[in-house]
Design a protein around this motif. Sequence first.
Motif, PDB file in Angstrom:
ATOM      1  N   ILE A   1       3.366   9.920 -14.521  1.00  0.00           N
ATOM      2  CA  ILE A   1       2.097   9.199 -14.456  1.00  0.00           C
ATOM      3  C   ILE A   1       1.983   8.563 -13.075  1.00  0.00           C
ATOM      4  O   ILE A   1       2.973   8.461 -12.331  1.00  0.00           O
ATOM      5  N   SER A   2       0.794   8.138 -12.718  1.00  0.00           N
ATOM      6  CA  SER A   2       0.569   7.342 -11.510  1.00  0.00           C
ATOM      7  C   SER A   2       0.014   5.996 -11.936  1.00  0.00           C
ATOM      8  O   SER A   2      -0.907   5.935 -12.753  1.00  0.00           O
ATOM      9  N   GLU A   3       0.571   4.915 -11.394  1.00  0.00           N
ATOM     10  CA  GLU A   3       0.178   3.584 -11.834  1.00  0.00           C
ATOM     11  C   GLU A   3       0.278   2.611 -10.665  1.00  0.00           C
ATOM     12  O   GLU A   3       1.211   2.676  -9.864  1.00  0.00           O
ATOM     13  N   ALA A   4      -0.689   1.722 -10.579  1.00  0.00           N
ATOM     14  CA  ALA A   4      -0.660   0.699  -9.531  1.00  0.00           C
ATOM     15  C   ALA A   4       0.557  -0.209  -9.723  1.00  0.00           C
ATOM     16  O   ALA A   4       0.809  -0.705 -10.823  1.00  0.00           O
ATOM     17  N   ALA A   5       1.307  -0.396  -8.672  1.00  0.00           N
ATOM     18  CA  ALA A   5       2.498  -1.244  -8.713  1.00  0.00           C
ATOM     19  C   ALA A   5       2.888  -1.590  -7.285  1.00  0.00           C
ATOM     20  O   ALA A   5       2.410  -0.972  -6.326  1.00  0.00           O
ATOM     21  N   THR A   6       3.769  -2.573  -7.157  1.00  0.00           N
ATOM     22  CA  THR A   6       4.253  -2.993  -5.848  1.00  0.00           C
ATOM     23  C   THR A   6       5.759  -2.778  -5.775  1.00  0.00           C
ATOM     24  O   THR A   6       6.503  -3.294  -6.617  1.00  0.00           O
ATOM     25  N   ASP A   7       6.199  -2.012  -4.785  1.00  0.00           N
ATOM     26  CA  ASP A   7       7.624  -1.787  -4.552  1.00  0.00           C
ATOM     27  C   ASP A   7       8.159  -2.978  -3.754  1.00  0.00           C
ATOM     28  O   ASP A   7       7.773  -3.179  -2.594  1.00  0.00           O
ATOM     29  N   PRO A   8       9.048  -3.785  -4.337  1.00  0.00           N
ATOM     30  CA  PRO A   8       9.560  -4.958  -3.613  1.00  0.00           C
ATOM     31  C   PRO A   8      10.225  -4.597  -2.287  1.00  0.00           C
ATOM     32  O   PRO A   8      10.248  -5.422  -1.366  1.00  0.00           O
ATOM     33  N   CYS A   9      10.761  -3.376  -2.171  1.00  0.00           N
ATOM     34  CA  CYS A   9      11.448  -2.983  -0.934  1.00  0.00           C
ATOM     35  C   CYS A   9      10.470  -2.706   0.201  1.00  0.00           C
ATOM     36  O   CYS A   9      10.889  -2.571   1.358  1.00  0.00           O
ATOM     37  N   ALA A  10       9.175  -2.608  -0.109  1.00  0.00           N
ATOM     38  CA  ALA A  10       8.171  -2.366   0.928  1.00  0.00           C
ATOM     39  C   ALA A  10       7.540  -3.653   1.430  1.00  0.00           C
ATOM     40  O   ALA A  10       6.749  -3.624   2.375  1.00  0.00           O
ATOM     41  N   LEU A  11       7.899  -4.789   0.814  1.00  0.00           N
ATOM     42  CA  LEU A  11       7.337  -6.070   1.234  1.00  0.00           C
ATOM     43  C   LEU A  11       8.128  -6.634   2.418  1.00  0.00           C
ATOM     44  O   LEU A  11       9.361  -6.487   2.475  1.00  0.00           O
TER      45      LEU A  11
ATOM     46  N   PRO B   1       3.843   4.263   0.541  1.00  0.00           N
ATOM     47  CA  PRO B   1       2.664   4.761   1.257  1.00  0.00           C
ATOM     48  C   PRO B   1       1.383   4.721   0.452  1.00  0.00           C
ATOM     49  O   PRO B   1       0.300   4.849   1.011  1.00  0.00           O
ATOM     50  N   SER B   2       1.469   4.556  -0.877  1.00  0.00           N
ATOM     51  CA  SER B   2       0.282   4.534  -1.724  1.00  0.00           C
ATOM     52  C   SER B   2       0.346   3.336  -2.646  1.00  0.00           C
ATOM     53  O   SER B   2       1.436   2.873  -3.009  1.00  0.00           O
ATOM     54  N   PHE B   3      -0.828   2.826  -3.045  1.00  0.00           N
ATOM     55  CA  PHE B   3      -0.846   1.666  -3.948  1.00  0.00           C
ATOM     56  C   PHE B   3      -0.358   2.042  -5.333  1.00  0.00           C
ATOM     57  O   PHE B   3       0.033   1.182  -6.120  1.00  0.00           O
ATOM     58  N   GLN B   4      -0.367   3.337  -5.666  1.00  0.00           N
ATOM     59  CA  GLN B   4       0.141   3.807  -6.949  1.00  0.00           C
ATOM     60  C   GLN B   4       1.535   4.389  -6.766  1.00  0.00           C
ATOM     61  O   GLN B   4       1.838   5.005  -5.739  1.00  0.00           O
ATOM     62  N   LEU B   5       2.376   4.193  -7.753  1.00  0.00           N
ATOM     63  CA  LEU B   5       3.709   4.763  -7.753  1.00  0.00           C
ATOM     64  C   LEU B   5       3.845   5.740  -8.906  1.00  0.00           C
ATOM     65  O   LEU B   5       3.100   5.675  -9.889  1.00  0.00           O
ATOM     66  N   ARG B   6       4.807   6.627  -8.772  1.00  0.00           N
ATOM     67  CA  ARG B   6       5.032   7.607  -9.830  1.00  0.00           C
ATOM     68  C   ARG B   6       5.959   7.024 -10.884  1.00  0.00           C
ATOM     69  O   ARG B   6       6.996   6.427 -10.575  1.00  0.00           O
TER      70      ARG B   6
END
Length: 987
Positions: free
Chosen positions: A672-682, A712-717
Amino acid sequence: MNNTARTNIRTRFLTTAASTLLVAGLTTPVYAQSGGGTSESQPDEPVIVVTGSRIASAALTAPNPISQVSSEEFTLSSSATVENVLNTLPQVVPGESGFTNNESSGVATVNLRGLGEQRNLILVNGRRYIFFDARQVTDLNTIPTALVDRVELVTGGSSAVYGSDAISGVVNFVLKNNFQGLEATAQYDITGHGDGAKLNLDVIVGGNFAEDRGNATFYVNYFKRDPTMADARARSTCFLEDAVVAGSPTLQCGGSAGIPNGRFAGLPLGAQLAARPQVGAALDALGLTGIDANGFKLDDTGAIPSRFVVPGDRYNFNPDNYLQLPQERRILGGMVNYHITDSVEAYMEGIYTNNIVETQYAATPVGGSYRFQVNSPYLSPGLQNLLRALDDTETSAATRGDGFTTLSIGRRISEGRVRTSQFERNAWRLVGGLRGDIGSASDSFLTDLKFDAYYSYARTRNVTNSEGVILQAAFTQGVTTVFRNPTTGATSPFPFAGVANGGELVCENPANGCVPLNIFGPNISDAGIGFITGRTTSSQEAKMQVATGVITGKLFELPAGPVGFAAGVEWRDVSAFFIPSQGGVGDTGQISGGGYSIKELFGEVRVPVFDGFELNGAFRYSDYSLRNVGGVWTYGGGATWQIIPELMVRGQYQRAVRAPSVDELYRAQSGISEAATDPCALPTAATNATIQALCVATGVPSAAVGNSGIQPSFQLRGIVGGNPDLEEETTDTFTLGAVFRPTSRMSFTVDYYNISIKDAIFRAPLNSVLDLCYNVFQDATSFYCQSVARLPDGTIGNPGGVSAPFDNIGAIKTDGVDVSAAYTFDVSTLLGGDSKFSIAGSVNWLNKFELNPVAAISSLVNACQGAFGLTCGEPLPEWKGTARATLNVDDFTASIRYRYQGKVTDDRVTRGLLTASQLAVPVIKPEHYFDLSLSYDIKPLTLFGGVVNIFNNKQPLIGSSQEQLNTFPSTYDPLGVRFYFGATLKL
């Protein structure tokens, strides 16, 4: 007058009007709550059965708060689809709708109290209705709106009365009974922009037969909704995301890192780059000195690289998405009842629905790590030099210098077509039964006995046809190319000496034919597009059988009145199977499904203790064929007390359960693709030693930690799937309320509710899994960190992703207060004729909504009251209300509806992850909507029309926490003002 003055005047007008209408509305409710007794000023109420009980009552004295929506409200609201009315109710949080383009299957659902669409039960005439897929959720598109007489909502557990799924409550659609005559309605809607048209046609015909011993009613519906594209409105033309410019937070046009010209990343950085000077020199020669984890992009020729800049270089996919989904629906159905004898009636119901909904997305993004030929003729000499340097310095001796190297790509296949998915759902349901009077066993025991026994069969078949799908295997083949000697047929990753152009370019493994792909720049050939693009079909079938027998009556007489009872048995069988599409990007190809059966015994009792005071109780024993559920009990009890003729108080406790759905049990692993924030990208990840070390331990290159290129995208897999070891959820619900009816024209209700769900079945949001890994457990060996599978460059994509299977790990707690009121008074002396004015309203105060994805860790509680976002989802305002004022003068009706959506705060702020000063839109301000309806009777015609969203309120804009279209489009109107008109013929 300047614009500021006009805005201030308009704001004061809206606020004053809203306050007046809502306060006045709270002197009576549109959605009349059950309750009250009789007095000299109030006529006796009929004996009926209200939702939430199977025992008929001499007055509407339900111990549960019951909200009711009349058929008139559907007409006044211009609603040909049920969810448009239900979503405005204070007790409802919008579910899927006509604005849900992403991750949609083209359905409309209802979500009571925000506890999830899978936790409320949909009934039609008190019986379970069709569910549309393995989630066992009803598609409201299958309910014939024109035939609805009223809708009754009971919020709170009702499993003891209706069985599993009634965790958050029940929505019961009561259809018109014994219809006689002909009723035909035509309605047309269009927005103020001249788009988004809707056409609805209804015909109902019915009549008695066999000397009035029977009645037959047949109906047909046709509904068509035109599409509206996202770029038809300025506020949804560009995908907005949170950004910082010159040190200040703002919303910027962004989108996806999969771009038509290609984004290439996964390069060594920091110390790794310093250890490979050849790579550094090649990057310097290309002008890519100091490149970060975002990588580089190419120009239209595919030859000239430049650094990928966030967010400016991201791809804006919004214009290719639907703002309003196109839909076409057909419903055919009928109901027949016939008195076989004076005391026994046979009845049948049948319905068939065909519903077609289409979604559309921008061209397919392809991401992941791929092997590239270092001497590909598609590459410029400078890029060939870079890839050779990467190959020659690989750490693995087995692959070093083999002519290939690996890069991560983000490529939008814009040379092809947009992606479309057409969801066609064919559903049908048959019900047959007998009901009637049995009589009495004696003069004083088991008297006035009645029975109802029926069998129902429902089946839904869904077929999804998708066009413009990029076939994963074909794309991989086309990218991995080699040189072939046309004379000898030998292949090599290196050019052949003495052969023109070094040989002809072919696929490395040309199974089933292959076309080499030039993915560098928007340069894939027509032949290449034809090779990698396909059409996929998936299908799903869901079935449900129900057999129920109920006996109701009076057990015996007490001094205060008869003891009413109901007892019965029920058998259900549910199953669903899913055959997915094959070969597309993200497809798994796994067939999944299953089913189970339930045998149940249930009973209810209502005991009058003294005049005006009654106790009630209910139980249900359910035996599931599921080994982890087995036999479970549900039960409830409560009381009503008519203290004085004008005032009743009521209270109820219920223990409810929900067994896992077929989807939660047996769903195959899928992406699926879902909006989330990767803490390692902050950026904070680079300054927090614990998080930095954890990011490295879970696969992020050390030099890339804290860089936006890691996400790179606001959605993560995500990777989701079923869990056959699931157990049932358990819910405890308390309600306490009062009904005050000083006159027959006026009523007030107030009800407190408290709902607690334990062992909640959660498919944790991807954002929660990442938060648990990096901010809570902070242990690379923990279950949640092990659930994160990254690509070699540290990003989360395909293959890989965040695993989030279903499990009994969560808890949800909510409580609040519902207040409703209704008042009608005669204004004939003022306006003449037969004139009356009524005003009504209902408001909800949400005191608490606590969401805990792992109940064993109390510190993980997310307080979602008054919040929205990546964790809490759809806005849950502390205050939400609706009110309506209606004037009737003879055959003319005018009505104004007011809808209030309270303030909500981004949950990144409420959870302390960010401060309000770090976001451009930390708060969505209160929203006020006004709608106007007019109608006039010219027998046999009724002409009607109106305006929805009179003041053309624009959707509030938010960034990365949005659902889609820069907002939550099922909550906030993205279309603007809408006009409708129509006519009803009654013969």
